[in-house]
Motif scaffolding. Structure first.
Motif, PDB file in Angstrom:
ATOM      1  N   PRO A 207     -41.750   3.950  28.609  1.00 16.72           N
ATOM      2  CA  PRO A 207     -40.444   4.638  28.755  1.00 16.72           C
ATOM      3  C   PRO A 207     -40.618   4.770  30.313  1.00 16.72           C
ATOM      4  O   PRO A 207     -41.085   5.850  30.588  1.00 16.72           O
ATOM      5  N   ARG A 208     -39.239   4.968  31.043  1.00 14.70           N
ATOM      6  CA  ARG A 208     -38.573   5.044  32.162  1.00 14.70           C
ATOM      7  C   ARG A 208     -37.513   5.661  31.703  1.00 14.70           C
ATOM      8  O   ARG A 208     -36.342   6.068  31.410  1.00 14.70           O
ATOM      9  N   ILE A 209     -37.890   7.235  32.372  1.00 12.48           N
ATOM     10  CA  ILE A 209     -36.782   8.227  32.494  1.00 12.48           C
ATOM     11  C   ILE A 209     -36.501   8.493  34.075  1.00 12.48           C
ATOM     12  O   ILE A 209     -37.302   9.115  34.884  1.00 12.48           O
ATOM     13  N   GLY A 210     -34.974   9.376  34.312  1.00 10.24           N
ATOM     14  CA  GLY A 210     -34.119   8.944  35.504  1.00 10.24           C
ATOM     15  C   GLY A 210     -34.099  10.731  35.541  1.00 10.24           C
ATOM     16  O   GLY A 210     -33.232  11.637  34.555  1.00 10.24           O
ATOM     17  N   ILE A 211     -34.463  11.841  37.045  1.00 11.26           N
ATOM     18  CA  ILE A 211     -33.935  12.658  36.858  1.00 11.26           C
ATOM     19  C   ILE A 211     -32.984  13.303  37.866  1.00 11.26           C
ATOM     20  O   ILE A 211     -33.153  12.826  38.540  1.00 11.26           O
ATOM     21  N   VAL A 212     -32.114  13.962  37.638  1.00 11.06           N
ATOM     22  CA  VAL A 212     -30.797  13.702  38.054  1.00 11.06           C
ATOM     23  C   VAL A 212     -29.965  15.812  38.154  1.00 11.06           C
ATOM     24  O   VAL A 212     -30.761  16.078  36.984  1.00 11.06           O
ATOM     25  N   GLY A 213     -29.383  16.098  39.046  1.00 18.22           N
ATOM     26  CA  GLY A 213     -28.860  17.242  39.438  1.00 18.22           C
ATOM     27  C   GLY A 213     -29.098  17.620  40.273  1.00 18.22           C
ATOM     28  O   GLY A 213     -29.243  17.476  41.110  1.00 18.22           O
ATOM     29  N   GLU A 214     -29.384  19.693  39.999  1.00 18.11           N
ATOM     30  CA  GLU A 214     -29.100  20.440  41.059  1.00 18.11           C
ATOM     31  C   GLU A 214     -30.300  20.190  42.253  1.00 18.11           C
ATOM     32  O   GLU A 214     -31.256  20.133  41.992  1.00 18.11           O
ATOM     33  N   VAL A 215     -30.162  19.901  43.541  1.00 14.20           N
ATOM     34  CA  VAL A 215     -31.587  20.112  44.314  1.00 14.20           C
ATOM     35  C   VAL A 215     -32.224  20.700  44.019  1.00 14.20           C
ATOM     36  O   VAL A 215     -33.544  20.318  43.991  1.00 14.20           O
ATOM     37  N   TYR A 216     -31.987  22.247  44.380  1.00 16.53           N
ATOM     38  CA  TYR A 216     -33.014  22.913  44.052  1.00 16.53           C
ATOM     39  C   TYR A 216     -34.054  22.666  42.671  1.00 16.53           C
ATOM     40  O   TYR A 216     -35.588  23.017  42.998  1.00 16.53           O
ATOM     41  N   VAL A 217     -33.541  22.887  41.956  1.00 16.94           N
ATOM     42  CA  VAL A 217     -34.062  23.138  40.603  1.00 16.94           C
ATOM     43  C   VAL A 217     -34.629  21.589  40.190  1.00 16.94           C
ATOM     44  O   VAL A 217     -35.940  21.286  39.796  1.00 16.94           O
ATOM     45  N   VAL A 218     -34.440  20.527  40.976  1.00 19.25           N
ATOM     46  CA  VAL A 218     -34.976  19.078  40.841  1.00 19.25           C
ATOM     47  C   VAL A 218     -36.234  19.274  41.236  1.00 19.25           C
ATOM     48  O   VAL A 218     -37.371  19.046  40.963  1.00 19.25           O
ATOM     49  N   LEU A 219     -36.070  19.854  42.247  1.00 22.53           N
ATOM     50  CA  LEU A 219     -37.737  20.070  43.637  1.00 22.53           C
ATOM     51  C   LEU A 219     -38.221  20.853  43.327  1.00 22.53           C
ATOM     52  O   LEU A 219     -39.610  20.501  43.412  1.00 22.53           O
ATOM     53  N   GLU A 220     -38.154  21.756  42.836  1.00 26.39           N
ATOM     54  CA  GLU A 220     -38.962  22.567  42.620  1.00 26.39           C
ATOM     55  C   GLU A 220     -39.365  23.064  40.926  1.00 26.39           C
ATOM     56  O   GLU A 220     -39.180  23.524  40.135  1.00 26.39           O
ATOM     57  N   PRO A 221     -40.735  22.688  41.363  1.00 24.03           N
ATOM     58  CA  PRO A 221     -41.423  22.323  39.547  1.00 24.03           C
ATOM     59  C   PRO A 221     -41.653  23.952  39.107  1.00 24.03           C
ATOM     60  O   PRO A 221     -41.231  24.097  37.915  1.00 24.03           O
ATOM     61  N   PHE A 222     -41.853  24.768  39.691  1.00 24.74           N
ATOM     62  CA  PHE A 222     -41.710  26.358  38.885  1.00 24.74           C
ATOM     63  C   PHE A 222     -40.603  25.819  38.115  1.00 24.74           C
ATOM     64  O   PHE A 222     -40.248  26.922  37.238  1.00 24.74           O
ATOM     65  N   VAL A 223     -39.414  26.201  38.724  1.00 26.07           N
ATOM     66  CA  VAL A 223     -37.902  26.932  38.203  1.00 26.07           C
ATOM     67  C   VAL A 223     -37.577  25.856  37.240  1.00 26.07           C
ATOM     68  O   VAL A 223     -36.922  26.249  35.840  1.00 26.07           O
ATOM     69  N   ASN A 224     -38.430  24.351  37.846  1.00 26.01           N
ATOM     70  CA  ASN A 224     -38.000  23.720  36.326  1.00 26.01           C
ATOM     71  C   ASN A 224     -38.480  24.137  35.085  1.00 26.01           C
ATOM     72  O   ASN A 224     -39.205  22.185  34.191  1.00 26.01           O
ATOM     73  N   CYS A 225     -39.873  24.288  35.029  1.00 27.78           N
ATOM     74  CA  CYS A 225     -40.726  24.026  34.360  1.00 27.78           C
ATOM     75  C   CYS A 225     -41.965  23.091  33.991  1.00 27.78           C
ATOM     76  O   CYS A 225     -41.661  22.781  32.970  1.00 27.78           O
ATOM     77  N   GLU A 226     -41.670  22.501  35.661  1.00 32.19           N
ATOM     78  CA  GLU A 226     -42.567  21.629  36.045  1.00 32.19           C
ATOM     79  C   GLU A 226     -42.124  20.226  34.397  1.00 32.19           C
ATOM     80  O   GLU A 226     -43.092  19.636  34.287  1.00 32.19           O
ATOM     81  N   VAL A 227     -41.096  20.112  34.723  1.00 28.62           N
ATOM     82  CA  VAL A 227     -40.520  18.732  34.023  1.00 28.62           C
ATOM     83  C   VAL A 227     -41.252  17.684  33.900  1.00 28.62           C
ATOM     84  O   VAL A 227     -41.880  16.613  33.246  1.00 28.62           O
ATOM     85  N   GLU A 228     -40.828  17.492  35.600  1.00 30.89           N
ATOM     86  CA  GLU A 228     -42.120  16.085  35.373  1.00 30.89           C
ATOM     87  C   GLU A 228     -43.169  15.806  35.458  1.00 30.89           C
ATOM     88  O   GLU A 228     -43.652  14.957  34.341  1.00 30.89           O
ATOM     89  N   ARG A 229     -44.202  16.758  35.396  1.00 29.22           N
ATOM     90  CA  ARG A 229     -45.451  16.661  35.061  1.00 29.22           C
ATOM     91  C   ARG A 229     -45.323  16.631  33.493  1.00 29.22           C
ATOM     92  O   ARG A 229     -46.318  15.676  32.997  1.00 29.22           O
ATOM     93  N   HIS A 230     -44.815  17.206  32.729  1.00 29.30           N
ATOM     94  CA  HIS A 230     -44.677  17.174  31.450  1.00 29.30           C
ATOM     95  C   HIS A 230     -44.392  15.679  30.291  1.00 29.30           C
ATOM     96  O   HIS A 230     -45.066  15.215  29.778  1.00 29.30           O
ATOM     97  N   LEU A 231     -43.209  15.729  31.535  1.00 25.14           N
ATOM     98  CA  LEU A 231     -42.588  13.997  30.888  1.00 25.14           C
ATOM     99  C   LEU A 231     -44.009  12.590  31.572  1.00 25.14           C
ATOM    100  O   LEU A 231     -44.280  12.169  30.155  1.00 25.14           O
ATOM    101  N   GLY A 232     -44.538  13.446  32.530  1.00 26.78           N
ATOM    102  CA  GLY A 232     -45.542  11.967  33.263  1.00 26.78           C
ATOM    103  C   GLY A 232     -46.728  11.990  32.118  1.00 26.78           C
ATOM    104  O   GLY A 232     -47.395  11.334  31.641  1.00 26.78           O
ATOM    105  N   GLU A 233     -47.166  12.962  31.661  1.00 28.95           N
ATOM    106  CA  GLU A 233     -48.255  13.612  30.197  1.00 28.95           C
ATOM    107  C   GLU A 233     -47.941  13.115  29.067  1.00 28.95           C
ATOM    108  O   GLU A 233     -49.199  13.044  27.950  1.00 28.95           O
ATOM    109  N   MET A 234     -46.936  13.113  28.896  1.00 29.35           N
ATOM    110  CA  MET A 234     -45.852  12.306  27.363  1.00 29.35           C
ATOM    111  C   MET A 234     -46.125  10.512  27.903  1.00 29.35           C
ATOM    112  O   MET A 234     -45.982   9.897  26.878  1.00 29.35           O
ATOM    113  N   GLY A 235     -46.822   9.883  28.409  1.00 26.66           N
ATOM    114  CA  GLY A 235     -46.875   8.425  28.897  1.00 26.66           C
ATOM    115  C   GLY A 235     -45.267   8.267  29.476  1.00 26.66           C
ATOM    116  O   GLY A 235     -45.673   7.127  29.625  1.00 26.66           O
ATOM    117  N   VAL A 236     -44.837   8.781  30.296  1.00 24.58           N
ATOM    118  CA  VAL A 236     -42.968   8.678  30.951  1.00 24.58           C
ATOM    119  C   VAL A 236     -43.463   8.367  31.823  1.00 24.58           C
ATOM    120  O   VAL A 236     -43.759   9.321  32.813  1.00 24.58           O
TER     121      VAL A 236
END
Length: 365
Positions: A207-236
């Protein structure tokens, strides 16, 4: 003078490079952590948005390490970011810190004005030295962007959980330590090799998922609770609407040259949102439309609590989702957000996306 700045994703790699190449002593604040957030939340107004609170924590930690000058970007438009510098200055002065804050305002076509502001940080410098430092910083930004895009393609298929993230972290260190453009290129190639070595068997139906939103929250993994990493580790397979290089080119280079900015997202957003609302509100809507056109399976909006531009976009996104048939979820972050809660919502959304894909295929969409 010991200069510091707020962290935002991997932007510190480029800022450190350009300042050090111009002869400035730099104090890079620690990566945002629970302590950073606790400090910032303790001393910031309750309803201030999350980036301001993390910035305050960053500055306090940097001044504990000896920083005496803060470099801060300015802003224009309805987003409260334009007030950050003055608000943060008053908060830190009230706490008794002795420092100078230099706010570098958007160029708005005035390159000489920006160079004058930078001159307060670095002193009088030949133009050639500015150019050399900017070229090195830009090379690092482009390398970081390439590595970030690659790790999101690799993480969904990594041989061992965490291997892609470990390879990415080591690759960033190589880029950060590079002292010339040639070294940056070499670091990038070695980093890409490390990342590709962590990749296992590729599943073409991920599956492919796009991330949009406010630049700081999108770019800073600590602030977004590492959304990218968690999704990737789910096979996304994850893609972002904002990367550092694109963001800087849009808001600095085009601003200096007075070129039209952001026309593609604005055109895509126009049926739903046709007025500038500050921040990245229009881009959030336009990028969601763009992901639908690219046949992505879902979109996640990331926003700080009380962010007006993203609230406007959030109100519009259900119509986009309904009209275009793409699942959309909004995650709003404040100092109370936790990894556990975010992971639970991500798992539910990935399940929704997969069921939506099966439905579309059954109906022949």
């Amino acid at each position: 003078m010991k200069v510091t700045f707020a962290r935002m994703g991997n932007l510190h790699i480029a800022v450190k490079a350009i300042l050090q190449d111009l002869g400035v002593e730099v104090v890079v604040p620690p990566a945002p952590s629970k302590r950073t957030l606790t400090l910032g939340s303790r001393y910031s107004p309750e309803f201030a948005c999350l980036p301001l609170k993390v910035n305050i924590g960053n500055y306090i930690e940097a001044m504990e390490l000896g920083a005496d000058t803060i470099a801060m970007a300015g802003g224009v438009g309805p987003c409260r970011f334009g007030l950050y510098g003055e608000v943060q200055r008053e908060i830190l002065k009230a706490l008794g810190y002795d420092f100078e804050m230099i706010i570098v305002e958007p160029p708005q076509g005035r390159l000489r004005h920006v160079l004058g502001q930078l001159g307060r940080l670095v002193g009088r410098q030949p133009v050639a030295r500015y150019v050399r430092a900017a070229r090195l910083a830009w090379a690092k930004i482009k390398a970081v962007d390439e590595l970030e895009k690659l790790v999101m393609r690799v993480r969904a298929f990594e041989k061992q959980k965490g291997a892609a993230t470990a390879a990415f972290t080591s690759a960033l260190k190589l880029v950060d330590s590079a002292e010339s453009i040639a070294q940056v290129a070499s670091a990038l190639e070695e980093g890409k090799e490390r990342l590709l070595a962590a990749r296992g068997e590729v599943c073409p139906d991920a599956p492919r998922i796009g991330i949009v939103g406010e630049v700081y929250v999108v770019l800073e993994p600590f602030v977004n609770c590492e959304v990218e990493r968690h999704l990737g580790e789910m096979g996304v397979l994850v893609d972002r609407s904002i990367y550092l290089g694109e963001w800087i080119a849009e808001h600095l280079f085009k601003d200096v040259l007075r070129l039209r900015k952001g026309h593609r997202p604005y055109e895509l957003a126009r049926p739903y949102l046709c007025h500038f609302v500050g921040g990245h509100g229009v881009e959030t809507v336009g990028s969601t439309v763009g992901y639908s056109m690219r046949k992505f399976d879902g979109v996640i909006q990331l926003a700080p609590f009380t962010c007006m531009p993203e609230i406007v976009a959030q109100d519009v996104l259900p119509a986009v989702s309904k009209d275009l048939g793409i699942p959309v979820m909004t995650l709003v972050f404040d100092e109370h957000s936790s990894d556990t809660g975010i992971i639970t919502r991500l798992e539910a959304f990935v399940d929704l996306v997969q069921r939506s894909r099966r439905t579309r295929r059954t109906k022949g969409w």
